[in-house]
Design an enzyme around this catalytic site. Structure first.
Site, mmCIF file in Angstrom:
data_model
loop_
_atom_site.group_PDB
_atom_site.id
_atom_site.type_symbol
_atom_site.label_atom_id
_atom_site.label_comp_id
_atom_site.label_asym_id
_atom_site.label_seq_id
_atom_site.Cartn_x
_atom_site.Cartn_y
_atom_site.Cartn_z
ATOM 1 N N GLU B 60 0.811 -1.234 0.000
ATOM 2 C CA GLU B 60 0.000 0.000 0.000
ATOM 3 C C GLU B 60 0.833 1.268 0.000
ATOM 4 O O GLU B 60 0.540 2.207 -0.742
ATOM 5 C CB GLU B 60 -0.969 0.017 1.195
ATOM 6 C CG GLU B 60 -2.164 -0.912 1.050
ATOM 7 C CD GLU B 60 -1.891 -2.347 1.463
ATOM 8 O OE1 GLU B 60 -0.775 -2.627 1.956
ATOM 9 O OE2 GLU B 60 -2.787 -3.191 1.304
ATOM 10 N N HIS B 129 -10.608 -4.768 10.482
ATOM 11 C CA HIS B 129 -11.258 -4.589 9.178
ATOM 12 C C HIS B 129 -12.569 -3.812 9.273
ATOM 13 O O HIS B 129 -13.371 -3.853 8.353
ATOM 14 C CB HIS B 129 -11.551 -5.948 8.525
ATOM 15 C CG HIS B 129 -10.331 -6.653 8.018
ATOM 16 N ND1 HIS B 129 -9.401 -7.208 8.855
ATOM 17 C CD2 HIS B 129 -9.886 -6.881 6.760
ATOM 18 C CE1 HIS B 129 -8.441 -7.767 8.125
ATOM 19 N NE2 HIS B 129 -8.704 -7.578 6.862
#
Lengths: 329, 328
Positions: B60, B129
């Site tokens: 990322e 998450h």
């Protein structure tokens, strides 16, 4: 995998190559010595990282570029790179003074020299964070098939950042036209690279990403030029390259560094291999430069730097209305 | 009018903008061959090829930074984060680089880039998450932040974000991708920085953005059954924030409940509640209420995770307090 490109030490390039290299290095030296003085006089504030000792790296590497299509990114020790890219000393000194006429209108300071025109995209203050950005610039060059390449400079302190390793991988899988240059000045602030690096041979890491790795003598501008020239040609074919330039900084990490971590002898040893003295003496041996030529270079560069200080001193401060300007496009 | 899912609306926006401008490209994990982790990029690889739909490694920080560099050099990248939770690995590139380059260069550079992906809790995904991270982006000058809550806004805001010359963070939601709504067939843009009045009423203002709009609209229907009409402001754009529309609603109602699924400390919701309290002080008939996510990492257990989020019930509770009515 690592190798040093053949330098041809006995044959010098022509005068029209040598003189600009010598003059650029001397301009950087004069600019940095003046910056140090001006910092002492509190005309310049904050962090000010001088490039003295490392002049050959930016000068030699950038001299092989075509800045109409190539780009340069570096870290916060960026004065030398800006001058080597052809930025004028006056707006750079004005930037150090925080003036409206500065290259970033007084918003950036020492660590953030930029020139959209000269393709210098910083002047970046977070260690290693410019490496993905530079890789993205190379992605744009490949995407547009511009034929351009990107030079990404960083220090040995940045070598251990994840950003570097993620970028190496992306550059290789996408065949990006980029040359990564670690300016190994051996001290990441006050920490020796030998203490914090699992790998004593930086460019050996290139092999981990199936990239070519090259080493150059960062105190020898001609060697830097040869090696980076070879690397840039390779990069233009879509093969990223990692170059280690072994160099040394004469001053502290920044102006506020008392340098208790290293000895006077170590600094003196490198001063004996000074990149400017070294090139000048080789040119003298070859009968290419006389005392008058050298004096003319010194006069010109000191004149430019004096004029830069005058310009910075007499330039206006930004108005407070500037506070909210230049944030969004 | 066509009925599209939120996912299809985003796909249509990406498709149209890629067709319109060859400098627009999409980059992220699984965006190509897999058609997107949530199928938002379905079919785009086949249509535009691997040069413009780029599958990245799980990296990322790396690919977000590459996007910033590509934008500086003149392209218009759309960076997909599989979720905003993973974008925390790339925070440095967004906050220190994308948001700063224009200002640090004295206005020489611009960074036309979109960062997008699902944000906030879904179901059974546990603590790492399920985070609602709007305030991480909203905090930063130099960024724009939008949070569309309908398919039409997802389409119109994403198109505006791609055409904007600044870095824009788009907050989507895994739960919203399947939501359906009318989207006009002719092309249109939704401007950044304009709120949407989702429902008109005179008795209290319910202010929210993104997925909690669902609980808010449910609460508004329950209130209506009690004879109370809620004005519902969907902020849509968090930075810049449409303060005028916000205050216009409160001027009408004199009572305000802010609903934000993020944690309560230093959140977009707490900021909006402060703005209303400060700027509408003389208009308010009750203290502003904030319904937020509970101040805990999200648990896996379903009853617990539901209890951690704003609900119609919690919003009704807040409505009772601002209306001084125990009977509703």
């Amino acid at each position: 995998m690592a190798k040093t490109a053949k330098n041809g030490r006995n044959t010098l390039p022509p005068r029209e190559i040598l003189f600009p290299l010598l003059e650029t290095m001397q301009l950087i030296r004069a600019f940095e010595e003046k910056s140090g003085q001006m910092y002492g006089l509190r005309k310049i504030g904050g962090f000010c990282h001088l490039y003295t000792g490392q002049e050959a790296v930016a000068t030699g590497a950038i001299s092989v570029l075509d800045l109409s299509r190539d780009y340069v990114l570096t870290a916060y020790r960026d004065h030398g790179h800006a001058l080597a890219c052809g930025m004028e000393p006056a707006p750079l000194m004005a930037e150090l003074f925080g003036k409206l006429t500065g290259s970033s209108r007084g918003k950036g300071g020492s660590m953030h020299f930029f020139s959209a025109e000269k393709h210098l995209l910083g002047g970046n203050g977070i260690v290693g964070a410019q490496i993905p950005i530079a890789t993205g610039v190379a992605l744009a060059q490949a995407y547009e098939d511009s034929g351009g390449a990107t030079l990404c400079f960083f220090g040995d302190g940045a070598f251990h950042q994840g950003a570097l390793h993620e970028s190496f991988n992306l550059a290789k899988i996408w065949n990006l036209p980029i040359v990564y240059i670690v300016e190994n000045n051996q001290w990441g602030m006050g920490t020796s690279w030998k203490k914090v690096s699992a790998q004593s041979d930086f460019v050996a890491t290139a092999a981990a990403y199936s990239m070519k790795g090259l080493v150059c003598d960062g105190m020898d501008v001609l060697n830097v030029r040869d090696v980076v020239g070879e690397a840039v040609e390779e990069a233009r074919k879509g093969n990223p390259v990692f170059v280690e330039a072994r160099t040394y900084r004469y001053k502290g990490h920044s102006m506020s560094d008392p340098q208790k971590y290293r000895s006077r002898d170590e600094v003196d040893e490198y001063r004996r291999r000074d990149p400017i003295v070294f090139l000048r003496s080789r040119m003298e041996e070859a009968g290419l430069i006389g005392e008058e030529d050298w004096e003319a270079i010194v006069q010109r560069t000191e004149g430019l730097v004096e004029e830069a200080v005058r310009f910075a001193e007499t330039s206006p401060e930004p108005s407070l209305g500037e506070l909210y300007a230049d944030i969004l496009a | 009018m066509a009925e599209l899912t939120y996912r299809e609306a985003l796909n249509r926006a990406l498709d149209e903008e890629m067709a319109r401008d060859p400098k627009v490209f999409l980059m992220g994990e699984e965006v190509g061959e897999y058609d997107g982790a949530y199928k938002v990029s379905k079919g785009l690889l086949g249509k535009y090829g691997a040069r413009r739909v780029r599958d990245t490694p799980i990296s990322e920080l790396g690919f977000t930074g590459l996007g910033v560099g590509a934008a500086l050099a003149g392209l218009r990248p759309v960076v997909e984060w599989m979720t905003h939770n993973f974008a925390l690995l790339a925070l440095d590139q967004v906050v220190n680089n994308a948001a700063k380059m224009r200002q640090m260069s004295g206005g020489q550079l611009k960074v036309p880039i979109v960062f997008r992906g699902p944000n906030g809790p879904a179901e059974f995904l546990a603590a790492q998450h399920s985070q609602a991270l709007a305030s991480y982006w909203a905090h930063v000058p130099g960024l724009k932040v939008v949070a569309p809550a309908t398919p039409a806004d997802a389409y119109g805001l994403l198109k505006s974000a791609i055409r904007d010359d600044n870095p824009v963070v788009v907050l989507e939601s895994e739960m919203m991708y399947a939501w359906k709504g009318e989207v006009p067939e002719e092309e249109f843009l939704v401007p950044l920085g304009k709120a949407r009045l989702a429902r008109e009423g005179r008795d209290l203002s319910l202010v929210t953005f993104s997925k909690p709009i669902k609980a808010v609209m449910e609460a508004a229907e329950l209130l209506r059954a009690k004879g109370i009409e809620a004005d519902v402001v969907d902020l849509r754009s968090i930075r810049p924030l449409d303060e005028e529309s916000l205050y216009a609603s409160v001027r009408k109602t004199g009572r305000c409940v802010v609903v934000d699924e993020s944690w309560p400390v230093a959140s977009v919701g707490s900021h909006v509640a402060w703005l209303v309290s400060h700027n509408c002080f003389d208009l308010l008939d009750a203290p502003v209420e904030l319904v937020s996510g509970e101040d805990v990492p999200m648990p896996y257990n379903h009853s617990l995770e539901l209890a951690a989020q704003p609900s119609a019930d919690k919003i009704l509770g807040a409505a009772r307090r601002v209306l001084y009515r125990e009977d509703i």
